[in-house]
Design an enzyme around this catalytic site. Structure first.
Site, PDB file in Angstrom:
ATOM      1  N   CYS A  41     -18.536 -14.616  -7.241  1.00 35.65           N
ATOM      2  CA  CYS A  41     -19.563 -13.728  -6.680  1.00 35.65           C
ATOM      3  C   CYS A  41     -20.950 -14.072  -7.207  1.00 35.65           C
ATOM      4  O   CYS A  41     -21.954 -13.803  -6.540  1.00 35.65           O
ATOM      5  CB  CYS A  41     -19.244 -12.265  -7.012  1.00 35.65           C
ATOM      6  SG  CYS A  41     -17.904 -11.559  -6.027  1.00 35.65           S
ATOM      7  N   ASP A  51       0.834  -1.196   0.000  1.00 35.72           N
ATOM      8  CA  ASP A  51       0.000   0.000   0.000  1.00 35.72           C
ATOM      9  C   ASP A  51       0.871   1.249   0.000  1.00 35.72           C
ATOM     10  O   ASP A  51       0.580   2.230   0.693  1.00 35.72           O
ATOM     11  CB  ASP A  51      -0.932  -0.012   1.217  1.00 35.72           C
ATOM     12  CG  ASP A  51      -2.056   1.005   1.072  1.00 35.72           C
ATOM     13  OD1 ASP A  51      -2.341   1.429  -0.059  1.00 35.72           O
ATOM     14  OD2 ASP A  51      -2.640   1.396   2.103  1.00 35.72           O
ATOM     15  N   CYS A 106     -24.783 -12.500  -6.513  1.00 38.91           N
ATOM     16  CA  CYS A 106     -24.847 -11.813  -5.212  1.00 38.91           C
ATOM     17  C   CYS A 106     -24.550 -10.321  -5.355  1.00 38.91           C
ATOM     18  O   CYS A 106     -23.597  -9.918  -6.022  1.00 38.91           O
ATOM     19  CB  CYS A 106     -23.846 -12.447  -4.239  1.00 38.91           C
ATOM     20  SG  CYS A 106     -23.808 -11.662  -2.613  1.00 38.91           S
TER      21      CYS A 106
END
Length: 363
Positions: A196, A142, A199
Site C-alpha cells: 500500500c 463468512d 497511498c
C-alpha cells in the site's frame, strides 16, 4: 495424536492447490492456527465499540481467534480466494453518479456466495479425503466465528489493505474468502509483503470517514454496516453521505489502485441477476414484500429483509433529485407501510424535497 493415522503425500499441498483451481478457486494457501496478534487487535477494536450492533463479533469469546477451540484438533487451515466481480454490467462509478439509480455492492449482484463457496469447499475436502483417507475438517465462508482476513493473509493470499480488505497484486480485492479447518499437518504458505505504501486513497474517499486510521474501520460509520448489519434507525448525520447506496458500499475498492488489475469472475453464479446493476430507486422501493422475496431468492441481499430494504431506499430517495415520481413513491409507501422504521426514514426523505432548490444543489 489424531493426525498420526493420516498418510500424508509429500505433494499434498500441490494436489490441493491443483484441485482447488479446478473447482474455480483463484488461489489456495495454507497456514498454521496461531492468531495471537489478531486476537490482541480484535479485543482492542471491540473495547472501543467499533463493532456497533454486531454483538456476534464478541459472542464466541476466544473461539474466533483460536481455531482449535472452535473445531477441536485443528492443526492447519486451508484458505481459498474466489473472484466475484461480474464481467458485464453498468460501470459502478456511472451508477453512483446517477442519483435515480440504486447502487448495490458488487458482491451482492449475483447468487449468494455462501452457498457457492461452501459447496466448492466441501468438494475440495472430499477430494483430499481420496488422498489421505478419513480426516477431520469443517468448511467456512463468512460463517461462524472465523477471522477470514487474517487467516487469508497468513496463508499468503494477500496483505491487509488500509481499508481492512485483503489485497493482492494480481487480483486487487474483489474476491470472496473461504476456509477449511483441518486436523492435517499441512506445510504453511509464505506470507506476501504489503504494497500500500503511502497511498491513502481508500481513507480519503470514504463517504462517512469510517476508516479512522490505516487498518482501522469504525463499523458504526461504515455504509456497508449501516445498510446491511444495522437493524434500526440510521443516524441522520450519515444519510446524505449514503447517497444512492442501498446495499453496501464499494467506494474504497473502486478507488484502490490495485483494483486496476482485478480479474472478473468466470463463475456463472456471480453473474448479475434481475438487472440489479441498473434498477431505479423508485421501482425497487415499490416492490412488495413478496416481490422482494421472489426477486431476491438465492441472493445475499434477502437476509436484510423487506423492511430494511425499504428503509435504505427511503434514504436514497431523499437524496435523489426532486421529481413527482419520487414524491409519489414516498407518499404511497408512507400511506401503506405498517413499519415505524420505514415511516421515520420516509419522513426524513420527504423533508429533503420540501425545498427543491436546496435538494438539487446538493446533487
Amino acid at each position: 495424536m489424531l493426525n498420526s493415522r493420516h498418510s500424508i503425500p509429500s505433494d499434498l499441498n500441490t494436489r490441493i492447490e491443483r484441485l482447488g483451481k479446478q473447482l474455480g478457486f483463484d488461489a489456495i494457501g495454507f497456514s498454521a492456527i496461531d492468531l495471537g496478534a489478531t486476537e490482541t487487535r480484535l479485543l482492542e477494536w471491540l473495547r472501543l465499540g467499533y463493532q456497533g450492533d454486531m454483538a456476534w463479533m464478541a459472542k464466541h469469546g476466544s473461539k474466533r481467534t483460536r481455531p482449535a477451540e472452535l473445531v477441536p484438533n485443528t492443526l492447519s487451515i486451508i484458505s481459498v480466494r474466489m473472484s466475484y466481480l461480474p464481467p458485464e454490467g453498468l460501470d459502478p462509478i456511472d451508477v453512483l453518479n446517477h442519483p435515480n439509480l440504486a447502487y448495490i455492492s458488487r458482491y451482492a449482484l449475483g447468487r449468494d456466495y455462501h452457498k457457492v463457496l461452501k459447496q466448492r469447499l466441501e468438494k475440495l475436502a472430499q477430494g483430499i479425503q481420496q488422498w489421505v483417507g478419513e480426516f477431520g475438517y469443517r468448511v467456512f465462508t463468512d460463517s461462524a466465528p472465523v477471522m477470514e482476513k487474517p487467516i487469508a493473509i497468513n496463508a499468503g493470499l494477500g496483505w491487509m489493505g488500509k481499508h481492512t480488505n485483503v489485497l493482492n497484486r494480481e487480483t486487487g480485492s474483489w474476491f470472496f474468502l473461504g476456509e477449511i479447518y483441518t486436523d492435517l499437518p499441512l506445510a504453511p504458505s509464505h506470507m506476501v509483503a504489503e504494497h500500500c505504501g503511502r497511498c491513502t486513497a481508500c481513507i480519503d474517499i470514504c463517504p462517512t470517514q469510517a476508516i479512522i486510521a490505516p487498518y482501522v474501520l469504525n463499523a458504526r460509520r461504515c455504509i456497508s454496516y449501516l445498510t446491511i448489519e444495522h437493524a434500526g434507525i440510521i443516524p441522520e448525520i450519515f444519510r446524505k453521505a449514503i447517497g444512492n447506496r442501498i446495499y453496501g458500499c464499494d467506494d474504497c475498492q473502486l478507488v484502490c489502485p490495485w483494483n486496476r488489475f482485478a480479474q472478473t469472475s468466470t463463475e456463472t453464479d456471480f453473474a448479475i441477476r434481475h438487472q440489479l446493476d441498473r434498477r431505479t430507486l423508485v421501482e425497487l422501493f415499490l416492490w412488495s414484500e413478496k416481490q422482494f422475496n421472489d426477486y431476491l431468492a438465492g441472493s445475499a441481499i434477502r437476509r436484510i429483509g423487506h423492511e430494511r430494504w425499504q428503509r435504505n431506499l427511503a434514504i436514497a430517495l431523499g437524496n435523489a433529485p426532486t421529481q413527482p415520481i419520487v414524491i409519489q413513491a414516498l407518499t404511497q409507501v408512507y400511506g401503506t407501510t405498517t413499519s415505524a422504521l420505514v415511516r421515520t426514514h420516509i419522513e426524513w426523505a420527504l423533508e429533503q424535497h420540501k425545498n427543491t432548490n436546496n435538494c438539487t444543489d446538493d446533487h
